[in-house]
Motif scaffolding. Structure first.
Motif, mmCIF file in Angstrom:
data_model
loop_
_atom_site.group_PDB
_atom_site.id
_atom_site.type_symbol
_atom_site.label_atom_id
_atom_site.label_comp_id
_atom_site.label_asym_id
_atom_site.label_seq_id
_atom_site.Cartn_x
_atom_site.Cartn_y
_atom_site.Cartn_z
ATOM 1 N N ALA A 52 0.833 -1.200 0.000
ATOM 2 C CA ALA A 52 0.000 0.000 0.000
ATOM 3 C C ALA A 52 0.872 1.257 0.000
ATOM 4 O O ALA A 52 0.592 2.223 -0.713
ATOM 5 C CB ALA A 52 -0.935 -0.015 1.205
ATOM 6 N N LYS A 53 1.941 1.238 0.792
ATOM 7 C CA LYS A 53 2.848 2.394 0.827
ATOM 8 C C LYS A 53 3.576 2.556 -0.501
ATOM 9 O O LYS A 53 3.759 3.674 -0.989
ATOM 10 C CB LYS A 53 3.851 2.238 1.962
ATOM 11 N N SER A 54 3.984 1.441 -1.076
ATOM 12 C CA SER A 54 4.667 1.484 -2.367
ATOM 13 C C SER A 54 3.727 2.041 -3.439
ATOM 14 O O SER A 54 4.131 2.859 -4.270
ATOM 15 C CB SER A 54 5.143 0.069 -2.729
ATOM 16 N N ALA A 55 2.476 1.603 -3.434
ATOM 17 C CA ALA A 55 1.491 2.101 -4.404
ATOM 18 C C ALA A 55 1.239 3.589 -4.199
ATOM 19 O O ALA A 55 1.154 4.349 -5.166
ATOM 20 C CB ALA A 55 0.191 1.309 -4.275
ATOM 21 N N ALA A 56 1.136 4.026 -2.940
ATOM 22 C CA ALA A 56 0.914 5.448 -2.657
ATOM 23 C C ALA A 56 2.083 6.288 -3.164
ATOM 24 O O ALA A 56 1.888 7.369 -3.736
ATOM 25 C CB ALA A 56 0.698 5.658 -1.162
ATOM 26 N N ALA A 57 3.310 5.793 -2.973
ATOM 27 C CA ALA A 57 4.495 6.516 -3.453
ATOM 28 C C ALA A 57 4.485 6.591 -4.982
ATOM 29 O O ALA A 57 4.823 7.638 -5.564
ATOM 30 C CB ALA A 57 5.767 5.833 -2.957
ATOM 31 N N PHE A 58 4.099 5.502 -5.648
ATOM 32 C CA PHE A 58 4.037 5.497 -7.120
ATOM 33 C C PHE A 58 2.988 6.498 -7.614
ATOM 34 O O PHE A 58 3.233 7.233 -8.576
ATOM 35 C CB PHE A 58 3.722 4.094 -7.649
ATOM 36 N N LEU A 59 1.831 6.524 -6.961
ATOM 37 C CA LEU A 59 0.776 7.459 -7.358
ATOM 38 C C LEU A 59 1.259 8.901 -7.223
ATOM 39 O O LEU A 59 1.028 9.729 -8.102
ATOM 40 C CB LEU A 59 -0.478 7.233 -6.518
ATOM 41 N N GLU A 60 1.925 9.187 -6.122
ATOM 42 C CA GLU A 60 2.435 10.552 -5.911
ATOM 43 C C GLU A 60 3.484 10.908 -6.965
ATOM 44 O O GLU A 60 3.457 11.989 -7.545
ATOM 45 C CB GLU A 60 3.027 10.673 -4.514
ATOM 46 N N ALA A 68 -7.344 7.364 -4.700
ATOM 47 C CA ALA A 68 -7.364 6.526 -3.496
ATOM 48 C C ALA A 68 -6.746 5.168 -3.828
ATOM 49 O O ALA A 68 -6.947 4.628 -4.923
ATOM 50 C CB ALA A 68 -8.788 6.349 -2.998
ATOM 51 N N ILE A 69 -6.021 4.613 -2.876
ATOM 52 C CA ILE A 69 -5.348 3.334 -3.093
ATOM 53 C C ILE A 69 -6.336 2.239 -3.452
ATOM 54 O O ILE A 69 -6.072 1.418 -4.324
ATOM 55 C CB ILE A 69 -4.506 2.953 -1.858
ATOM 56 N N HIS A 70 -7.504 2.248 -2.808
ATOM 57 C CA HIS A 70 -8.491 1.199 -3.091
ATOM 58 C C HIS A 70 -9.149 1.368 -4.465
ATOM 59 O O HIS A 70 -9.862 0.479 -4.920
ATOM 60 C CB HIS A 70 -9.553 1.133 -1.986
ATOM 61 N N ALA A 71 -8.891 2.480 -5.148
ATOM 62 C CA ALA A 71 -9.487 2.722 -6.470
ATOM 63 C C ALA A 71 -8.466 2.605 -7.589
ATOM 64 O O ALA A 71 -8.728 3.053 -8.705
ATOM 65 C CB ALA A 71 -10.136 4.098 -6.486
ATOM 66 N N ILE A 72 -7.330 1.982 -7.334
ATOM 67 C CA ILE A 72 -6.283 1.867 -8.359
ATOM 68 C C ILE A 72 -6.773 1.109 -9.578
ATOM 69 O O ILE A 72 -6.549 1.527 -10.717
ATOM 70 C CB ILE A 72 -5.012 1.200 -7.777
ATOM 71 N N HIS A 73 -7.458 -0.002 -9.369
ATOM 72 C CA HIS A 73 -7.905 -0.827 -10.505
ATOM 73 C C HIS A 73 -8.839 -0.027 -11.430
ATOM 74 O O HIS A 73 -8.640 -0.013 -12.640
ATOM 75 C CB HIS A 73 -8.610 -2.095 -10.011
ATOM 76 N N GLU A 74 -9.827 0.644 -10.838
ATOM 77 C CA GLU A 74 -10.770 1.439 -11.637
ATOM 78 C C GLU A 74 -10.047 2.545 -12.394
ATOM 79 O O GLU A 74 -10.348 2.819 -13.547
ATOM 80 C CB GLU A 74 -11.866 2.042 -10.746
ATOM 81 N N VAL A 94 -2.910 -6.035 -7.988
ATOM 82 C CA VAL A 94 -2.780 -7.459 -7.646
ATOM 83 C C VAL A 94 -2.035 -7.612 -6.321
ATOM 84 O O VAL A 94 -2.459 -8.363 -5.429
ATOM 85 C CB VAL A 94 -2.059 -8.228 -8.774
ATOM 86 N N ARG A 95 -0.919 -6.893 -6.167
ATOM 87 C CA ARG A 95 -0.136 -6.994 -4.924
ATOM 88 C C ARG A 95 -0.904 -6.456 -3.719
ATOM 89 O O ARG A 95 -0.804 -6.991 -2.620
ATOM 90 C CB ARG A 95 1.204 -6.277 -5.084
ATOM 91 N N LEU A 96 -1.706 -5.405 -3.936
ATOM 92 C CA LEU A 96 -2.529 -4.873 -2.848
ATOM 93 C C LEU A 96 -3.591 -5.889 -2.420
ATOM 94 O O LEU A 96 -3.858 -6.047 -1.227
ATOM 95 C CB LEU A 96 -3.209 -3.570 -3.266
ATOM 96 N N GLN A 97 -4.196 -6.572 -3.388
ATOM 97 C CA GLN A 97 -5.188 -7.599 -3.051
ATOM 98 C C GLN A 97 -4.548 -8.717 -2.242
ATOM 99 O O GLN A 97 -5.123 -9.193 -1.259
ATOM 100 C CB GLN A 97 -5.835 -8.162 -4.315
#
Length: 197
Positions: A52-60, A68-74, A94-97
């Protein structure tokens, strides 16, 4: 959480991430009871938030910090993004799931188990859904104290060790015991209430 010394409650003040002590009830018996949902924390086992932290850093980094992290797929499927960014978002999804499933399994494994002295736990603030976390910032009240806040993604600074005087590590803790709550990241750093003099 109740503060034994002041008779107050640790509660979210409604201003985002900060916590306050509501001691008005102790000093004013006519004051209404605090909103108990603001005073309640769920005790949870150590959980992982690495993906989740890695995904948040990538989004930023990608200029999508508002997603939102939970809306990455959409976001990856519905938006017209560069193919490489879209694929990266789907990989994070996939990794977040997987991480969420591992956390759910850990919660299920520990559900109903007794809390024991020396156990590392996380405190989830019920009304905000965020974890109590020790910050690196000094308190404005005491130079020896650090601030705490509420954060969506837990970290080692969100892990607390519960201990009771006279209890050896591994012994059960019971309702009504006075506890010392030590932060697991910052040595000799205990959860306490600082008061202005």
């Amino acid at each position: 959480l109740a503060d034994v010394a002041s008779g107050g409650f640790v509660a979210n003040d409604g201003l985002g991430d900060s916590l306050t002590i509501d001691s008005e009830r102790r000093f004013n018996p006519l004051a209404s009871a605090p909103n108990l949902t603001d005073c309640c924390f769920l005790i949870q086992p150590k959980l992982a938030f690495t993906q989740a932290k890695s995904a948040a850093a990538f989004l930023e980094k990608s200029g999508m910090s508002g997603v939102a992290i939970h809306a990455i797929h959409e976001h990856a499927v519905m938006k017209h993004l560069d193919e490489a960014i879209s694929q990266q978002l789907l990989q994070y999804d996939v990794r977040l799931q997987e991480e969420n499933e591992a956390n759910a399994a850990e919660l299920k494994r520990w559900h109903g188990q007794p809390v024991t002295s020396g156990m590392q736990l996380m405190l989830l603030h019920v009304s905000s859904g965020r974890y109590l976390t020790q910050l690196r910032y000094r308190s404005t009240v005491s130079a020896l104290s650090f601030r705490v806040g509420l954060h969506e993604l837990g970290s080692k600074a969100s892990r607390w060790k519960f201990e009771s005087t006279g209890k050896a590590a591994g012994e059960r803790l019971y309702f009504g015991m006075q506890l010392r709550i030590e932060n697991c990241k910052f040595a000799n750093s205990f959860l306490s209430v600082s008061k202005a003099l």
